[in-house]
Write a protein that holds these residues in place. Structure first.
Motif, PDB file in Angstrom:
ATOM      1  N   PHE A 193       0.816  -1.212   0.000  1.00  0.00           N
ATOM      2  CA  PHE A 193       0.000   0.000   0.000  1.00  0.00           C
ATOM      3  C   PHE A 193       0.853   1.268   0.000  1.00  0.00           C
ATOM      4  O   PHE A 193       0.328   2.357  -0.221  1.00  0.00           O
ATOM      5  N   GLN A 197      -2.502   1.801  -4.564  1.00  0.00           N
ATOM      6  CA  GLN A 197      -3.740   2.022  -3.814  1.00  0.00           C
ATOM      7  C   GLN A 197      -4.539   0.739  -3.598  1.00  0.00           C
ATOM      8  O   GLN A 197      -5.417   0.690  -2.750  1.00  0.00           O
ATOM      9  N   LYS A 198      -4.249  -0.286  -4.388  1.00  0.00           N
ATOM     10  CA  LYS A 198      -4.985  -1.545  -4.290  1.00  0.00           C
ATOM     11  C   LYS A 198      -4.016  -2.718  -4.269  1.00  0.00           C
ATOM     12  O   LYS A 198      -2.874  -2.593  -4.715  1.00  0.00           O
ATOM     13  N   ASP A 222     -14.326  -3.551   2.051  1.00  0.00           N
ATOM     14  CA  ASP A 222     -13.141  -3.138   1.290  1.00  0.00           C
ATOM     15  C   ASP A 222     -12.614  -4.259   0.394  1.00  0.00           C
ATOM     16  O   ASP A 222     -11.742  -4.026  -0.450  1.00  0.00           O
ATOM     17  N   THR A 244     -10.455  -2.119  -2.212  1.00  0.00           N
ATOM     18  CA  THR A 244      -9.073  -1.929  -1.781  1.00  0.00           C
ATOM     19  C   THR A 244      -8.297  -3.236  -1.898  1.00  0.00           C
ATOM     20  O   THR A 244      -7.148  -3.258  -2.316  1.00  0.00           O
TER      21      THR A 244
END
Length: 392
Positions: A193, A197-198, A222, A244
């Motif tokens: 991270f 972002q993922k 998420d 996420t």
């Protein structure tokens, strides 16, 4: 009345593989072991294994995974989890032969980390891993195309569990990702991270979900699950963009068997029991347990446990039974979490006849069942492994 014409339906490659009618060299299933094995009932197997190992001396180094049978562990020079064993092999460059009593992806990791002069042997080539089989190189490449079309690939960092094939490790290395174990999954995700972002977490959805939610404070919302058997993974572009954690739809066939009912039942049967499970278990099982940790964590927890304490362990039965016997004289009551007996069926393919055959073949100057990873795959897989080793 017309006669119905037969449908021109051809079985898919996967169907043929599952039926045992085809073999896939890129899969850990559908392989055969050449050679004549000693009979399982041979009363001289133990003596033969000892004699062969003595003749080979320092030329051979035998690794035994914690989930192996006792009859195999007896001949292991070291025992441990998959990554520890691969590192142990790399630390013995003088050993010409590495006999890995584990499963296919573990032997691949040992080949990646050892020198070109060393030869890694897997006593039974059919000792694969159902979890590793759940993510093929072609499926993961298609997944990356889906992420690219959704506009999220550039922001996504792959993190692959050690329990994956060399091809998946190489994919991870090519795309800037890292490998993780069940011990350092949180550190690996924290690193990922910082890069994007993922995270695309391969191939065990449960370890990915448990680490993200239990250890890092994310929510279940998420996380989304990518199913390689559905178009676009069964996900919409909006779901991929909002997620996420993109979890691959894979699991361990042993740890996935434990249920919330298993936990509730053992608490009712054994008052005061401590429930200790592996993070490959389902999220509801992990949430209901008292302690959660890797195989090494489980062993150390039981070593430190007070005499007379009671434990229900959610991991492979060979290890649980070995620990129960080991600590019985200390008054520690250790039971398998589930009532149903469940060994790792592929890990159990490594038995004494296969080990004897492999060792005696080496004595005769014949290397059987050698595991070799091609140079390009090895390069990128090692890159991903080195990123893990560099984690703070």
């Amino acid at each position: 009345m017309t006669t119905a014409q037969p449908l021109d339906v051809q079985p898919t490659p996967l169907a043929l593989l599952l039926l045992g009618r085809e073999a896939d060299p890129r899969s850990e299933r559908g392989v055969e072991c050449p050679g004549d094995l000693p009979a399982p009932s041979d009363p001289d197997l133990v003596a033969r294994a000892r004699a062969a190992k003595e003749k080979l001396g320092d030329k051979v180094f035998v690794l035994g995974h914690h989930y192996q049978r006792d009859e195999v562990i007896e001949f292991a020079d070291v025992t441990g989890d998959s990554f520890k064993l691969a590192r142990d092999a790399a630390a013995r460059p003088d050993a010409e032969y590495i006999v890995f009593c584990g499963v296919h992806f573990m032997a691949e990791s040992a080949d990646i980390l050892t020198t070109e002069a060393q030869q890694v042997v897997l006593p039974d080539l059919a000792a694969g891993c159902s979890m590793a089989d759940m993510a093929t190189a072609e499926q993961v490449a298609e997944c990356w195309e889906v992420l690219t079309e959704a506009g999220v690939a550039e922001a996504t960092v792959p993190v692959s569990y050690m329990n994956s094939s060399a091809d998946i490790k190489a994919f991870t290395g090519r795309h800037g990702g890292t490998i993780c174990t069940s011990s350092n999954a949180k550190r690996a995700l924290e690193w990922a991270f910082q890069q994007g972002q993922k995270v695309l977490f391969l191939p065990d959805q449960h370890l990915g979900r448990n680490t993200a939610v239990r250890d890092m404070g994310m929510s279940l919302e998420d996380c989304v699950v990518y199913n390689p058997h559905k178009p676009n993974g069964g996900l919409t572009t909006e779901q991929l963009r909002a997620a996420t954690m993109i979890l691959w739809r894979g699991h361990c066939s042993v740890h996935g068997r434990f249920s919330l009912d298993s936990v509730n039942d053992v608490r009712e049967r054994i008052p005061g029991v401590n429930v200790l499970v592996h993070p490959e278990c389902k999220h509801e099982v992990v949430a209901a347990a008292d302690y959660v940790g890797s195989t090494e964590y489980i062993i150390k927890a039981l070593e430190a446990a007070p005499a007379g304490s009671k434990w229900a362990i959610g991991t492979e039965l060979n290890l649980v039974r070995r620990l129960a016997n080991r600590f019985a004289d200390q008054g520690k009551e250790i039971v398998f979490l589930d009532k149903t007996v469940c060994f790792c069926s592929t890990m159990n393919r490594i038995d004494l006849p296969h080990l004897v055959w492999a060792l005696e073949s080496l004595v005769a100057g014949k290397v059987v069942n050698r595991i070799q990873v091609d140079q390009e795959t090895e390069h990128f897989a090692k890159l991903a492994l080195e990123r893990m080793l560099a984690l703070p």
